[in-house]
Write a protein that holds these residues in place. Structure first.
Motif, PDB file in Angstrom:
ATOM      1  N   ASP A  81       0.819  -1.221   0.000  1.00 49.90           N
ATOM      2  CA  ASP A  81       0.000   0.000   0.000  1.00 49.90           C
ATOM      3  C   ASP A  81       0.845   1.259   0.000  1.00 49.90           C
ATOM      4  N   THR A  82       2.045   1.165   0.512  1.00 48.59           N
ATOM      5  CA  THR A  82       2.916   2.341   0.590  1.00 48.59           C
ATOM      6  C   THR A  82       3.961   2.344  -0.513  1.00 48.59           C
ATOM      7  N   LYS A  83       3.748   1.517  -1.518  1.00 50.24           N
ATOM      8  CA  LYS A  83       4.706   1.446  -2.618  1.00 50.24           C
ATOM      9  C   LYS A  83       4.586   2.728  -3.449  1.00 50.24           C
TER      10      LYS A  83
ATOM     11  N   LYS B 145       5.511   8.605   0.124  1.00 52.49           N
ATOM     12  CA  LYS B 145       5.030   7.567   1.035  1.00 52.49           C
ATOM     13  C   LYS B 145       4.145   8.122   2.150  1.00 52.49           C
ATOM     14  N   GLU B 146       4.420   9.324   2.603  1.00 55.80           N
ATOM     15  CA  GLU B 146       3.651   9.938   3.682  1.00 55.80           C
ATOM     16  C   GLU B 146       2.185  10.122   3.288  1.00 55.80           C
ATOM     17  N   ASN B 147       1.912  10.313   2.021  1.00 54.90           N
ATOM     18  CA  ASN B 147       0.547  10.586   1.557  1.00 54.90           C
ATOM     19  C   ASN B 147      -0.430   9.470   1.896  1.00 54.90           C
ATOM     20  N   PHE B 148       0.014   8.231   1.841  1.00 58.71           N
ATOM     21  CA  PHE B 148      -0.863   7.104   2.156  1.00 58.71           C
ATOM     22  C   PHE B 148      -1.363   7.203   3.601  1.00 58.71           C
ATOM     23  N   TYR B 149      -0.447   7.433   4.520  1.00 58.33           N
ATOM     24  CA  TYR B 149      -0.812   7.517   5.938  1.00 58.33           C
ATOM     25  C   TYR B 149      -1.652   8.765   6.213  1.00 58.33           C
ATOM     26  N   HIS B 150      -1.346   9.835   5.522  1.00 62.85           N
ATOM     27  CA  HIS B 150      -2.112  11.080   5.650  1.00 62.85           C
ATOM     28  C   HIS B 150      -3.580  10.804   5.304  1.00 62.85           C
ATOM     29  N   GLY B 151      -3.807  10.113   4.207  1.00 65.17           N
ATOM     30  CA  GLY B 151      -5.169   9.793   3.786  1.00 65.17           C
ATOM     31  C   GLY B 151      -5.896   8.905   4.777  1.00 65.17           C
TER      32      GLY B 151
ATOM     33  N   ALA C 187     -14.012  19.743  13.124  1.00 68.35           N
ATOM     34  CA  ALA C 187     -13.536  20.294  11.857  1.00 68.35           C
ATOM     35  C   ALA C 187     -12.162  19.692  11.591  1.00 68.35           C
ATOM     36  N   VAL C 188     -12.016  19.049  10.448  1.00 67.93           N
ATOM     37  CA  VAL C 188     -10.765  18.399  10.066  1.00 67.93           C
ATOM     38  C   VAL C 188     -10.241  19.107   8.822  1.00 67.93           C
ATOM     39  N   LYS C 189      -9.056  19.689   8.928  1.00 67.26           N
ATOM     40  CA  LYS C 189      -8.460  20.417   7.814  1.00 67.26           C
ATOM     41  C   LYS C 189      -7.154  19.757   7.412  1.00 67.26           C
ATOM     42  N   SER C 190      -7.019  19.455   6.139  1.00 67.71           N
ATOM     43  CA  SER C 190      -5.824  18.818   5.605  1.00 67.71           C
ATOM     44  C   SER C 190      -4.967  19.842   4.873  1.00 67.71           C
ATOM     45  N   ASN C 191      -3.663  19.821   5.154  1.00 67.37           N
ATOM     46  CA  ASN C 191      -2.715  20.748   4.529  1.00 67.37           C
ATOM     47  C   ASN C 191      -3.179  22.199   4.645  1.00 67.37           C
ATOM     48  N   LYS C 192      -3.578  22.561   5.842  1.00 72.51           N
ATOM     49  CA  LYS C 192      -4.118  23.881   6.125  1.00 72.51           C
ATOM     50  C   LYS C 192      -2.995  24.874   6.378  1.00 72.51           C
TER      51      LYS C 192
ATOM     52  N   GLU D 239       1.494  16.416  12.560  1.00 73.56           N
ATOM     53  CA  GLU D 239       2.502  16.441  11.502  1.00 73.56           C
ATOM     54  C   GLU D 239       2.986  15.014  11.303  1.00 73.56           C
ATOM     55  N   LEU D 240       2.993  14.569  10.061  1.00 69.81           N
ATOM     56  CA  LEU D 240       3.361  13.202   9.717  1.00 69.81           C
ATOM     57  C   LEU D 240       4.719  13.162   9.040  1.00 69.81           C
ATOM     58  N   LYS D 241       5.453  12.101   9.309  1.00 67.60           N
ATOM     59  CA  LYS D 241       6.747  11.877   8.664  1.00 67.60           C
ATOM     60  C   LYS D 241       6.872  10.405   8.325  1.00 67.60           C
ATOM     61  N   TYR D 242       7.502  10.118   7.203  1.00 67.32           N
ATOM     62  CA  TYR D 242       7.818   8.742   6.857  1.00 67.32           C
ATOM     63  C   TYR D 242       9.260   8.474   7.255  1.00 67.32           C
ATOM     64  N   ALA D 243       9.471   7.390   7.966  1.00 64.25           N
ATOM     65  CA  ALA D 243      10.823   6.982   8.364  1.00 64.25           C
ATOM     66  C   ALA D 243      11.256   5.854   7.435  1.00 64.25           C
ATOM     67  N   TYR D 244      12.483   5.913   6.975  1.00 58.81           N
ATOM     68  CA  TYR D 244      12.966   4.937   6.008  1.00 58.81           C
ATOM     69  C   TYR D 244      13.447   3.640   6.636  1.00 58.81           C
ATOM     70  N   SER D 245      13.548   3.635   7.976  1.00 57.78           N
ATOM     71  CA  SER D 245      13.855   2.399   8.693  1.00 57.78           C
ATOM     72  C   SER D 245      13.206   2.480  10.071  1.00 57.78           C
ATOM     73  N   MET D 246      13.024   1.346  10.692  1.00 59.01           N
ATOM     74  CA  MET D 246      12.416   1.301  12.030  1.00 59.01           C
ATOM     75  C   MET D 246      13.261   2.091  13.028  1.00 59.01           C
ATOM     76  N   ASN D 247      14.568   2.090  12.827  1.00 58.64           N
ATOM     77  CA  ASN D 247      15.464   2.809  13.733  1.00 58.64           C
ATOM     78  C   ASN D 247      15.315   4.322  13.624  1.00 58.64           C
TER      79      ASN D 247
END
Length: 123
Positions: free
Chosen positions: A11-13, A19-25, A38-43, A66-74
């Motif tokens: 799903d995150t391919k 990659k962050e967009n999937f989790y954001h959605g 009230a939920v505002k996206s990219n406000k 604020e969301l971030k994608y980490a490239y490894s579990m560490n």
């Protein structure tokens, strides 16, 4: 909800920067179910664009995510730190404060495949 029971790593391919967009959605869909919020996206707020701003029913409460994608579990811890720094540096709570909300929570959420880490701080 456990991501491991819900999503596939496929799903995150996407390109790394997307990659962050999937989790954001996913989060927007979940949070929109709270009636009266009230939920505002990219406000636009402060000096940038907050990933997600929430205005719950309680007129004194506000939430910045604020969301971030980490490239490894560490890297999950560092990604959460970067998210929190970004919230503060860019003053993402400005929109909420201008709306009279003073009890503001900031969430830095980092994802890596089916794992996530969340840090929260009162601003």
């Amino acid at each position: 909800m456990f991501l491991g029971e819900t999503i596939s790593v496929l799903d995150t391919k996407a390109r790394n920067e997307d990659k962050e967009n999937f989790y954001h959605g996913i989060l927007i869909g979940i949070l929109k179910n709270y009636s009266g919020w009230a939920v505002k996206s990219n406000k636009e707020s402060g000096d940038g664009f907050a990933d997600i701003l929430l205005k719950p029913k309680n007129p004194d409460v506000g939430i910045v995510i604020e969301l971030k994608y980490a490239y490894s579990m560490n890297d999950l811890d560092k990604a959460c730190e970067r998210a929190m720094e970004q919230i503060k540096d860019r003053r993402y709570d400005t929109e909420l404060r201008e709306d009279g909300r003073n009890n503001i929570l900031a969430y830095g959420i980092a994802f890596c495949k089916k794992r996530c880490k969340i840090v929260v701080e009162k601003l």
